[in-house]
Structure formats: structure tokens, C-alpha cells
Design a protein around this motif. Structure first.
Motif, short mmCIF file in Angstrom:
data_model
loop_
_atom_site.label_atom_id
_atom_site.label_comp_id
_atom_site.label_asym_id
_atom_site.label_seq_id
_atom_site.Cartn_x
_atom_site.Cartn_y
_atom_site.Cartn_z
N GLU A 363 85.46 -1.31 19.72
CA GLU A 363 85.49 -0.05 19.35
C GLU A 363 85.95 0.18 17.94
OE1 GLU A 363 84.85 3.48 19.32
OE2 GLU A 363 84.97 3.34 21.28
N ASP A 384 85.50 11.41 23.65
CA ASP A 384 84.56 10.31 23.35
C ASP A 384 85.60 8.94 22.95
OD1 ASP A 384 81.95 11.50 23.89
OD2 ASP A 384 82.17 12.44 22.09
N HIS A 385 85.09 7.87 22.96
CA HIS A 385 85.83 6.67 22.53
C HIS A 385 87.16 6.55 23.24
CE1 HIS A 385 82.58 6.81 19.47
NE2 HIS A 385 82.87 7.93 19.43
N GLU A 387 88.14 4.98 26.28
CA GLU A 387 88.28 4.05 27.31
C GLU A 387 89.61 3.27 27.06
OE1 GLU A 387 86.02 -0.05 29.03
OE2 GLU A 387 85.12 0.78 27.25
N GLY A 388 90.43 3.10 27.96
CA GLY A 388 91.71 2.68 27.99
C GLY A 388 92.73 3.45 27.63
N ASP A 418 90.21 8.05 32.05
CA ASP A 418 90.11 8.32 30.64
C ASP A 418 89.99 9.74 29.94
OD1 ASP A 418 90.13 5.50 30.23
OD2 ASP A 418 87.83 5.33 30.53
N ASN A 447 93.75 5.01 22.46
CA ASN A 447 92.65 4.18 23.33
C ASN A 447 92.80 2.81 23.59
OD1 ASN A 447 91.60 2.82 21.10
ND2 ASN A 447 89.79 3.98 20.85
#
Length: 459
Positions: A363, A384-385, A387-388, A418, A447
Motif C-alpha cells: 500500500e 479507501d486504503h 486496511e488495518g 476499517d 492505515n
């Protein structure tokens, strides 16, 4: 008129109309330059009207012929191979020969903007002495466009190519250097970096005059830019002198770090910026990648002028083949020139390596606002973007909600998977949300790879 004077005038006129001028090249062609690989590059210059010129390229052992026009200009397309070098390129005219030595074939990037792009190790960066001493990378080449203004598009720039060594790196754009170093290490090809930046410049001065002739709203908005003692605020003045002469020089893409000087007309920045990008792509006749840096949090004079530019930059991502790196976690709010230029350059390089070269898979974006869904008095905020998704600190206190009256109130926010769930006791009917909506709000939300979320308003 005496006989001697008459003969002198005749000789002068004969030389003007019948003599041969030497062939000349624009300054972007010099020893140590880098040409874009695996493409057709344009070589061009000047000579005498109708002069026959031969060009020899060592990488393919071929000779190319071209004739200057009646305007004394000539140009031709030459194919380039995969990365390599050093090579020679020889230009033979009727009265002189020019040989360029130590020419490399690789990846060429144009780096532009204002002072944070211009900022060098000698200007003051983290670990400057150590970084300067280690900057010995002969396959990275620099070209600094000398600062000039012009009232109309020019045909040449001032500057010359040089190898990356400690002396040259110390005065070159630090962001561009770190970008090039990362690219060169990952791709193992020569890297050419063209630095065309000027501190305190607004986006208007880097935009062609045709834009303002066609867009009266942008012309009016440009009048809001305040004069300063460091650079012209005349629209198109830097574009004409420092960008227009480079149009025919093939590039892989562009890096941009600018925005601080557009706080006076922030509400039009996204429109102006995307229009500027389109105009550059039109001039190059190429849809090259355009990656830019979101300006850092800073204590501007009024509470929202900086964050408005940041949000406008985020909105500019609607334009295809663009990318934005964030700096809200690697800055200090009391310095408009953050000293950590290394992470900025690395983030730009990682974006290019993933989006343009497909060389990495991780990422490269921080969380970007996508949409929200209403559930009673709560909002489910989607990125968006993301994750985590994680927060720095014990609580998340940078979200605000507003109802139909448009008045924002602080919101309680928590991470669920998320996404963010936000609510405020003072807003029973939330219809708008914003995040980190202050000039000095530092990064709080990240993220899984540690990249910060962009400030935004859902308006």
C-alpha cells in the motif's frame, strides 16, 4: 560612404543572408544527460535555414538525417533502447560538430513547485551532513532549471546536466534526490531529475496563458494572489520561461510540491490545479503520471486556509493518473519547510514504483475519505486504503458532524474494522462530516502500513 566601410557592410550582409550559422542545441541537451528509455525521443535545435544535419546515436550505431527549415529550426525522432550507457550522441552540421558524451538511457522525471520542492540539503534537512557525504550515485543525474520569467513561451532554458555527487546533491532538490535514489535502487536504471521550482510561487504562474484566456473565473481568482518579494505573481510567467521550453523533452512523469502560496484563493485550487495538469499533458502530448505532495499542517494566519488547500488537493485526485502523498505525520506546525524531506521523496518514489512501474505491491496511499452512511444519529464513515485502520493516542477527537444548519460540533469517533463510527449529542440529524479540519491538525488516523489519513470535508 568610404570604400572600406562599404565593403564591410557588404561583407556583413553577405554573412547574414548567405553565410552559415553554427548548429546549436537547447541547454537541456548536454553531457551527462539522461534520455527516456524504450521510446522515441525528440532531438532538436537550430542551424542555418535549409541546412543539412546528421545525428549519430552510439546506442544503435545509426545515423539520422534532417534539414533545418527556413526558420532555421530542426527536429527529429530517435528511438531509444532499454536502460544503459554511457553513450555519445554526435550532431554534424555544415560548419561545426557537437558531441555529447556520457549520455545515459533511463527514466526522466520533472520535479516542480515552490520552496519545499526547491529545498536542498544545504537549505537544511534532517541529517544533512551524513546525507551529503553519502550522495555518490553517478547513475543519477541532475538538471536544475535556472530561475527565469517570461511574458511568452520560450524555446530554451538555462542549466546543464550533472552527475549526482556530494557537491551537486547538496544544492539540488532534496525531495527529488530521495525520489531518484529510491527509484534507481529499485529499478537499477539511470535516473534523470529535472528540477524546475521556485519558492513562494503560486500554481497560476506555472499555468499556460491559454487557460486564463479560456477561463475567466480562474483569471479572476488569480488576482487574489498576494504580491511577494521572492517571485513573480504574474500568471504564466514561470511556465513560459521554465516549463514551455521542455515540452519536447520526453519524461516519464512529474512530481509536484506546491500549494502554500494558494491559501488566498484555496476554494479554486482543485479546479486550477487539475486544469494545469491537463495543460501540461496536452503540451507534452502524453498522459504521464502526476504525483504531488499534500502540504503539511502549519500555523497559517486564519484557522482554515491551509486545510482548505489540503482538501482541494485531495479532490484533485479525481483526475486520472494522479497520486498524492501526505506529510501530516512528518512535520512541525511552526515550520512551513519541514526538514524531513527523505520520507516525502520515498513516499513519492513508492507511489511511482507501484502505480507506474508495477515494481512493488504494498500500500502506498494513506486512508482517503470515500463516503458516509447514516444510521440514525450516527455516521458510518468509509475510507479507501484503510486496511488495518488504527489511531494514534487514546481517543479520536478530530471528527466533527453537522446537521442541516451547517454548524459543526465535535464528534465521538471509534474504529470498527476499517471504518469510523461517529456521533455527537449536539447533532441528532447528521448530514455532513469533516476530519482534521484545522490548519495545525497533525496525523491521528493511520492505515496498517503507517500512512496517515487525509483531512477532508464531505461538503
Amino acid at each position: 560612404m568610404g570604400c572600406r566601410h562599404f565593403l564591410f557592410v557588404c561583407s556583413l550582409l553577405f554573412g547574414m543572408f548567405f553565410g552559415h550559422a553554427k548548429i546549436e542545441l537547447p541547454n537541456i541537451f548536454s553531457d551527462h544527460m539522461v534520455l527516456q528509455r524504450n521510446t522515441d525521443v525528440t532531438l532538436w535545435g537550430w542551424g542555418s535555414p535549409n541546412e543539412s544535419i546528421k545525428v549519430f546515436t552510439e546506442w544503435d550505431g545509426k545515423s539520422y538525417s534532417v534539414s533545418a527549415g527556413v526558420d532555421a529550426k530542426w527536429s527529429l525522432l530517435v528511438p531509444t533502447p532499454d536502460a544503459g550507457g554511457p553513450y555519445q550522441v554526435r550532431f554534424e552540421g555544415q560548419t561545426n560538430t557537437i558531441t555529447l558524451a556520457d549520455v545515459l538511457i533511463g527514466e526522466v522525471w520533472l520535479c516542480s513547485g515552490q520552496s519545499n520542492m526547491e529545498w536542498s540539503a544545504n537549505s537544511g534537512i534532517d541529517n544533512a551532513d551524513t546525507e551529503i557525504k553519502a550522495a555518490d550515485y553517478p547513475n543519477i543525474r541532475f538538471f536544475t532549471v535556472i530561475k527565469r520569467t517570461a511574458g511568452a513561451p520560450q524555446e530554451n532554458v538555462s542549466g546543464t546536466w550533472s552527475k549526482c555527487d556530494p557537491k551537486e546533491m547538496a544544492d539540488f532538490s532534496a525531495v527529488a534526490y530521495y525520489f531518484g535514489k529510491r527509484l534507481q535502487g529499485a529499478l537499477d536504471v539511470p535516473i534523470g531529475l529535472i528540477d524546475a521550482a521556485w519558492g513562494a510561487s503560486s500554481a497560476e504562474v506555472w499555468t499556460p496563458q491559454t487557460v486564463f484566456e479560456q477561463r475567466s473565473d480562474l483569471a479572476e481568482s488569480a488576482k487574489k494572489i498576494r504580491s511577494n518579494k521572492w517571485v513573480s505573481v504574474q500568471p504564466s510567467s514561470l511556465y513560459n520561461a521554465m516549463i514551455a521550453p521542455l515540452h519536447r523533452f520526453k519524461i516519464a512523469g512529474t512530481l509536484w510540491y506546491q500549494g502554500e502560496s494558494n491559501t488566498a484563493n484555496a476554494e479554486k485550487y482543485s479546479d486550477l490545479f487539475t486544469t494545469m495538469i491537463r495543460s501540461w499533458r496536452t503540451a507534452w502530448n502524453a498522459d504521464f503520471p502526476f504525483y504531488f505532495v499534500q502540504i503539511a499542517p502549519y500555523a497559517y494566519g486564519s484557522p482554515e486556509e491551509g486545510v482548505q488547500v489540503r482538501d482541494q488537493q485531495r479532490r484533485a485526485l479525481s483526475l486520472t493518473n494522479t497520486g498524492m502523498v501526505l506529510t501530516s505525520d512528518i512535520c512541525t506546525v511552526d515550520d512551513i519547510h519541514p526538514k524531513n524531506k527523505k520520507d516525502v521523496g520515498l513516499r513519492l518514489a513508492n507511489m511511482a514504483l507501484k502505480k507506474h512501474y508495477g515494481a512493488i505491491s504494498e500500500e502506498v496511499n494513506g486512508p482517503l475519505f470515500k463516503e458516509f452512511e447514516r444510521n440514525g444519529s450516527k455516521l458510518r464513515i468509509v475510507f479507501d486504503h484503510a486496511e488495518g485502520l488504527t489511531a494514534k493516542g487514546k481517543k479520536i477527537d478530530q471528527f466533527e458532524l453537522a446537521g442541516p444548519d451547517g454548524v459543526f460540533y465535535p464528534a465521538k469517533a471509534k474504529i470498527k474494522g476499517d471504518v469510523i463510527i461517529a456521533s455527537s449529542k449536539k447533532v441528532r440529524d447528521p448530514v455532513r462530516v469533516r476530519f482534521a479540519w484545522n490548519n495545525t491538525d497533525m496525523a491521528q488516523l493511520f492505515n496498517g502500513v503507517g500512512l496517515p489519513a487525509s483531512s477532508f470535508t464531505s461538503d
